[in-house]
Scaffold this active site. Sequence first.
Site, short mmCIF file in Angstrom:
data_model
loop_
_atom_site.label_atom_id
_atom_site.label_comp_id
_atom_site.label_asym_id
_atom_site.label_seq_id
_atom_site.Cartn_x
_atom_site.Cartn_y
_atom_site.Cartn_z
N ARG A 1 38.67 13.83 34.72
CA ARG A 1 39.24 12.96 35.76
C ARG A 1 38.60 11.58 35.76
O ARG A 1 39.26 10.59 36.04
CB ARG A 1 39.07 13.59 37.13
CG ARG A 1 40.01 14.76 37.31
CD ARG A 1 39.86 15.36 38.68
NE ARG A 1 40.95 16.27 38.94
CZ ARG A 1 40.81 17.41 39.61
NH1 ARG A 1 39.64 17.77 40.09
NH2 ARG A 1 41.85 18.18 39.81
N LYS B 1 54.28 34.21 41.49
CA LYS B 1 55.12 34.49 42.65
C LYS B 1 56.35 33.63 42.78
O LYS B 1 56.28 32.41 42.61
CB LYS B 1 54.29 34.28 43.91
CG LYS B 1 53.24 35.33 44.16
CD LYS B 1 52.58 34.99 45.45
CE LYS B 1 51.55 35.97 45.91
NZ LYS B 1 50.88 35.42 47.08
N GLY C 1 50.75 23.55 37.54
CA GLY C 1 50.34 24.95 37.63
C GLY C 1 49.47 25.38 36.46
O GLY C 1 48.88 24.56 35.77
N GLY D 1 49.29 20.15 42.46
CA GLY D 1 50.12 20.21 43.67
C GLY D 1 51.02 19.00 43.82
O GLY D 1 52.18 19.11 44.23
P1 AMP Z 1 50.90 30.32 39.06
O1 AMP Z 1 49.60 29.82 39.62
O2 AMP Z 1 51.94 30.61 40.05
O3 AMP Z 1 51.38 29.44 37.91
O4 AMP Z 1 50.59 31.75 38.47
C1 AMP Z 1 49.70 31.92 37.42
C2 AMP Z 1 49.21 33.33 37.40
O5 AMP Z 1 50.28 34.22 37.25
C3 AMP Z 1 48.27 33.58 36.26
O6 AMP Z 1 46.99 33.87 36.76
C4 AMP Z 1 48.87 34.77 35.54
O7 AMP Z 1 47.93 35.73 35.15
C5 AMP Z 1 49.80 35.35 36.58
N1 AMP Z 1 50.88 36.13 35.96
C6 AMP Z 1 51.75 35.70 35.04
N2 AMP Z 1 52.57 36.69 34.66
C7 AMP Z 1 52.21 37.79 35.36
C8 AMP Z 1 52.68 39.12 35.41
N3 AMP Z 1 53.68 39.53 34.63
N4 AMP Z 1 52.06 39.97 36.26
C9 AMP Z 1 51.04 39.57 37.03
N5 AMP Z 1 50.56 38.32 37.04
C10 AMP Z 1 51.13 37.43 36.21
#
Ligand code: AMP
Length: 401
Positions: free
Chosen positions: A32, A203, A359, A382
């Site tokens: 950064r 999610k 992300g 974010g």
């Molecule tokens: P995000 O912060 O929403 O981009 O989510 C990232 C996280 O989602 C990472 O830590 C991944 O390990 C998790 N993730 C991705 N695919 C899966 C899955 N099929 N089951 C559980 N966790 C997952």
Amino acid sequence: MDQLQFKDKKVLVRVDFNVPLDAQYQITDDTRMRAAIPTIQTILQRGGTVILCSHFGRPLQKLKEDGSVNVAKFTLKHLVSHLSELLGKPVSFAEDCVGPVAEAAVAKLNSGSVLLLENTRFHAGEEKGDPAMAAQLAKLADVYINDAFGTAHRAHVSTTLVAHHFAADAKGFGYLMKAEVENANRVLNHPERPLTAIIGGAKVSDKILLLSRMLDVVDNLIIGGGMAYTFIKAQGGQIGKSLVEDDRLELAGQLMAKAKEKGVSLLLPEDSIIADRFANDANHQSVNSDAITGDWMGLDIGEKARQQFSATIMASKTILWNGPMGVFEMPNFAEGTKTIAEAVAAATQAGAFSLVGGGDSVAAVNQMGLADKVSYVSTGGGAMLEMLEGKELPGVKAIAG
Ligand code: AMP
């Protein structure tokens, strides 16, 4: 900032120096700080004097046991010597960002020098958006430059309110901020088509606005990662113990209906790598994503999905990627994300514009050493997510109007 006058001016630059430190207060990743150097050097070369301000951690949410601020931990003083090294010149430090201490430090500045102000978050007014603090901060300078894209979604004093004290010809975006805003706009407002968004991660609930907004602009929407199973279940598939949000099944159905209505090709993983436990050394096998039974769970996209997603990516002219395709932190379930990262890199090589941001996909491309093979990797998690969701960022609006 290219259009502004800096000669003999004091320039307040809002940077994002929120770098990680180890227990001995040594900087463990200076990305950064390095990202802000071109903006600072340009202002200096054009005859300006630089006054830097930044937040650093969350000092008021992590008070010491006696209720006082842990200055030793959250002071920006820890950054002075490294900043001086990066700039190749001395950097002075003011032990407050506003008020008499800051004003005295500014008064002492020689033309063409650099001053770093203390952590803006030592004042509660920063995050509350206190107008009096904004006026005090603005008083220190003639020109305001915002180069802190990572906090542009916050209507804080140093990111937003302070800008209102400067005329249109005395405020602007720094180079980092400019690049982030332009690249997001390139995807959202004038993409070369086909435009493909790849959305993954854990999610659906975190990404509802993003998914919905993407359906308004994209030609193809690829959904992978944990969130895909909520969609697959909504279609009537069997998903075993895969990640699911049962309270979002209806929403998933609505998003799929919206895709159909808009003529967007929505791709879900046809097959998955499933595991009998959430662990790297779990037993694993490949099955169709709608036929996962018992205690098995989908932790990565399968071979057919990789091929299908890669073909869509390779045929795209603009690509946005947010979120991993599987549990990429575990080597046995990282292959799907790796294949997609490689496809995005190959499409970029073939002339597509690719933006990775908002992300864990940023961590994924870094982990895979592909960051310099995509067009742009966003630094603002974010903030980039909110921009892609179509929200107006207060820090951007305060300058661009
Ligand atoms: P995000 O912060 O929403 O981009 O989510 C990232 C996280 O989602 C990472 O830590 C991944 O390990 C998790 N993730 C991705 N695919 C899966 C899955 N099929 N089951 C559980 N966790 C997952």
